[in-house]
Motif scaffolding. Structure first.
Motif, short mmCIF file in Angstrom:
data_model
loop_
_atom_site.label_atom_id
_atom_site.label_comp_id
_atom_site.label_asym_id
_atom_site.label_seq_id
_atom_site.Cartn_x
_atom_site.Cartn_y
_atom_site.Cartn_z
N LYS A 197 0.83 -1.20 0.00
CA LYS A 197 0.00 0.00 0.00
C LYS A 197 0.86 1.25 0.00
N ILE A 198 1.98 1.20 0.73
CA ILE A 198 2.88 2.35 0.79
C ILE A 198 3.52 2.59 -0.58
N LYS A 199 3.86 1.50 -1.28
CA LYS A 199 4.42 1.65 -2.62
C LYS A 199 3.42 2.30 -3.58
N GLU A 200 2.15 1.87 -3.46
CA GLU A 200 1.11 2.49 -4.29
C GLU A 200 0.97 3.97 -3.97
N PHE A 201 1.03 4.28 -2.67
CA PHE A 201 0.91 5.66 -2.24
C PHE A 201 2.07 6.50 -2.80
N CYS A 202 3.27 5.95 -2.69
CA CYS A 202 4.45 6.67 -3.18
C CYS A 202 4.39 6.86 -4.69
N ALA A 203 3.85 5.88 -5.40
CA ALA A 203 3.73 5.99 -6.85
C ALA A 203 2.78 7.14 -7.20
N GLN A 204 1.70 7.24 -6.44
CA GLN A 204 0.75 8.34 -6.67
C GLN A 204 1.39 9.69 -6.40
N ARG A 205 2.34 9.71 -5.46
CA ARG A 205 3.01 10.96 -5.10
C ARG A 205 4.28 11.20 -5.92
N ASP A 206 4.47 10.39 -6.98
CA ASP A 206 5.65 10.52 -7.85
C ASP A 206 6.95 10.33 -7.09
N GLN A 207 6.91 9.51 -6.05
CA GLN A 207 8.14 9.23 -5.30
C GLN A 207 8.67 7.83 -5.60
N PHE A 208 7.98 7.14 -6.49
CA PHE A 208 8.36 5.76 -6.77
C PHE A 208 9.51 5.77 -7.78
N LYS A 209 10.72 5.59 -7.31
CA LYS A 209 11.91 5.72 -8.16
C LYS A 209 12.39 4.37 -8.71
N SER A 210 12.09 3.29 -8.00
CA SER A 210 12.59 1.99 -8.46
C SER A 210 11.62 0.92 -7.99
N GLY A 211 11.95 -0.33 -8.29
CA GLY A 211 11.07 -1.44 -7.91
C GLY A 211 10.97 -1.62 -6.42
N VAL A 212 11.98 -1.21 -5.69
CA VAL A 212 11.99 -1.34 -4.24
C VAL A 212 12.34 0.01 -3.65
N ILE A 213 11.56 0.48 -2.69
CA ILE A 213 11.85 1.75 -2.05
C ILE A 213 12.22 1.52 -0.60
N GLU A 214 12.96 2.47 -0.07
CA GLU A 214 13.28 2.42 1.37
C GLU A 214 12.15 3.12 2.11
N VAL A 215 11.46 2.36 2.95
CA VAL A 215 10.32 2.93 3.67
C VAL A 215 10.83 3.58 4.94
N THR A 216 10.79 4.90 4.98
CA THR A 216 11.28 5.64 6.14
C THR A 216 10.11 6.00 7.05
N ASP A 217 10.44 6.47 8.24
CA ASP A 217 9.40 6.89 9.18
C ASP A 217 8.60 8.05 8.63
N SER A 218 9.25 8.93 7.89
CA SER A 218 8.54 10.08 7.34
C SER A 218 7.50 9.64 6.32
N VAL A 260 5.97 6.73 6.38
CA VAL A 260 4.90 6.12 7.17
C VAL A 260 3.95 7.20 7.69
N GLU A 261 4.50 8.30 8.18
CA GLU A 261 3.67 9.39 8.69
C GLU A 261 2.82 10.01 7.58
N GLU A 262 3.41 10.17 6.39
CA GLU A 262 2.65 10.69 5.26
C GLU A 262 1.52 9.73 4.88
N PHE A 263 1.84 8.46 4.87
CA PHE A 263 0.86 7.43 4.52
C PHE A 263 -0.31 7.44 5.49
N GLU A 264 -0.01 7.57 6.79
CA GLU A 264 -1.07 7.60 7.80
C GLU A 264 -1.94 8.84 7.63
N ALA A 265 -1.32 9.97 7.36
CA ALA A 265 -2.07 11.21 7.15
C ALA A 265 -2.97 11.09 5.92
N TYR A 266 -2.47 10.41 4.91
CA TYR A 266 -3.23 10.18 3.67
C TYR A 266 -4.47 9.33 3.97
#
Length: 411
Positions: A173-194, A196-202
């Protein structure tokens, strides 16, 4: 607000009531209403006391005794809860008991690692509670190799566990979220605390009302309390209203003067009181179960001394009568309160809402009363079983039995 709620705490091992509290907590999470139970078993407790296959414990008492022992040894027993909204649980594929068992088996190492417990020393037990709007897991865990007692866990520890559980549980779900936010740079992303906080706010923005309801429900109901856990969900409004009516009918049949005691009230009033007790046991299954558990615990204790079937039937009747007498006395106590309040001009006890409140409080007090009686009886049985099953010689056991027989039968 979070996509996942994680709560954790422990009672200090030095506190005189910690061993008992931990024992009771195990019984609570394993048997309370809403617990999903093993087939043909009276509890839903599962976990691991050693590395290997997931274990469905034969009884919750075996785990409760261990929890009591490790508390007496100065080890910390951590209590935790993991909860999702119902819709989130379904989306994650957590649809039945087996799914929830697999989930905590996969993630228990996260709880252990952040509490600095090595996997080989980790012991844990869990139970799944199917609440309609927030299905959740209770997990207790401890370090069997612990040598230094802990008196504090930094609040950041459960917060870090929550974030890691979100990273692992909602990775897709976080990868989908990051893709929507144009943050998806590669097949695997590093999930940081920041992130996670953005995802929860979303998620909160998607349905703020649902998230707020989830949060308030979980925070208001203290799922970690002992002998005080919220029981309002065990008390049906219709049955409370009926109890209030019967309670005030009974009050009108009480003597005008004299001490209000069972042996002193008229026979017809005794009959009404006895009928009310039976109605309570018929209408509230949890109260009836607590009475049955208490009777069985006392009967197990009696069997240490006498296994004659005829005698056991007499003992069962005695303990049933004893528990019903406790209920009678609590009802009489409520009626004394009603009479006292009636004498206070400023208090109109005839109001329906006041009558309802009195009846509801009576039911909640009865549930607490029988829980406490059962717990003490079970602990008494455990203590005596431990002594009789230990290294005592036959003569020592005989002397112990003779010395404690009367005491044991009267409790």
């Amino acid at each position: 607000m979070s996509a996942l709620i994680y709560k954790q705490r422990f009672f200090h091992p030095n506190h005189p009531k910690t061993a008992l509290s931990n024992y009771v907590h195990i019984g609570y999470i394993a048997t309370r209403p809403g617990t999903v139970r093993h087939e043909n078993m009276s509890h839903g407790l599962f976990g691991k006391q050693r590395p290997g296959e997931l274990q469905a414990f034969d009884s919750w008492q075996e785990v409760a005794r261990i929890a009591r022992q490790i508390s007496q040894q100065g080890k910390n027993m951590y209590r935790s809860v993991i909860s999702f909204r119902k819709e989130t649980a379904l989306e994650l594929g957590l649809t039945d008991f087996t799914d929830w068992q697999h989930y905590i088996e996969q993630h228990i190492t996260t709880l252990a690692a952040h509490n600095r417990i090595k996997t080989e020393n980790l012991c844990w037990a869990a139970a799944f509670h199917y609440e309609l709007d927030h299905p959740h897991l209770h997990v207790v865990f401890w370090d069997k190799a612990q040598t230094i007692m802990k008196n504090f866990t930094h609040p950041e520890v459960p917060n870090l566990i929550r974030k890691q559980l979100i990273k692992d549980t909602f990775a897709y779900k976080i990868k989908e979220f990051c893709a929507q936010r144009d943050q998806f740079k590669s097949g695997v992303i590093e999930v940081t605390d920041s992130i996670v906080e953005e995802f929860e706010a979303y998620l909160k923005r998607l349905d703020p009302k649902a998230f707020q309801t989830f949060q308030l429900r979980f925070e208001q109901e203290d799922e970690d309390s002992l002998l005080r856990f919220p029981k309002h969900h065990l008390v049906e409004p219709a049955s409370v209203k009926l109890l209030a009516e019967k309670l005030f009918v009974l009050r009108r049949h009480m003597p005008k003067t004299g001490r209000l005691a069972y042996k002193l009230i008229p026979p017809e009033t005794k009959a009404l009181l006895d009928a009310l007790v039976q109605d309570l046991l018929q209408d509230n299954r949890y109260l009836a179960q607590m009475v049955e558990d208490y009777v069985q615990a006392k009967l197990n204790l009696a069997m240490l001394y006498d296994s004659d079937p005829e005698h056991l039937d007499k003992h069962r009747a005695k303990y049933q009568a004893e528990s019903e007498k406790r209920i009678v006395n609590r009802i009489l106590s409520t009626i004394r309160t009603i009479i006292k309040l009636e004498k206070e001009a400023a208090f109109d006890i005839r109001q329906a809402n006041r009558q309802y409140a009195m009846a509801e409080q009576l039911l909640l007090d009865l549930l607490n009363l029988m829980e406490g009686l059962f717990t003490r009886a079970q602990l008494d049985y455990d203590d005596k079983t431990k002594v009789l099953g230990g290294d005592l010689s036959k003569q020592a056991k005989k002397e112990w039995l003779l010395r404690h027989k009367d005491q044991g039968m009267e409790r």
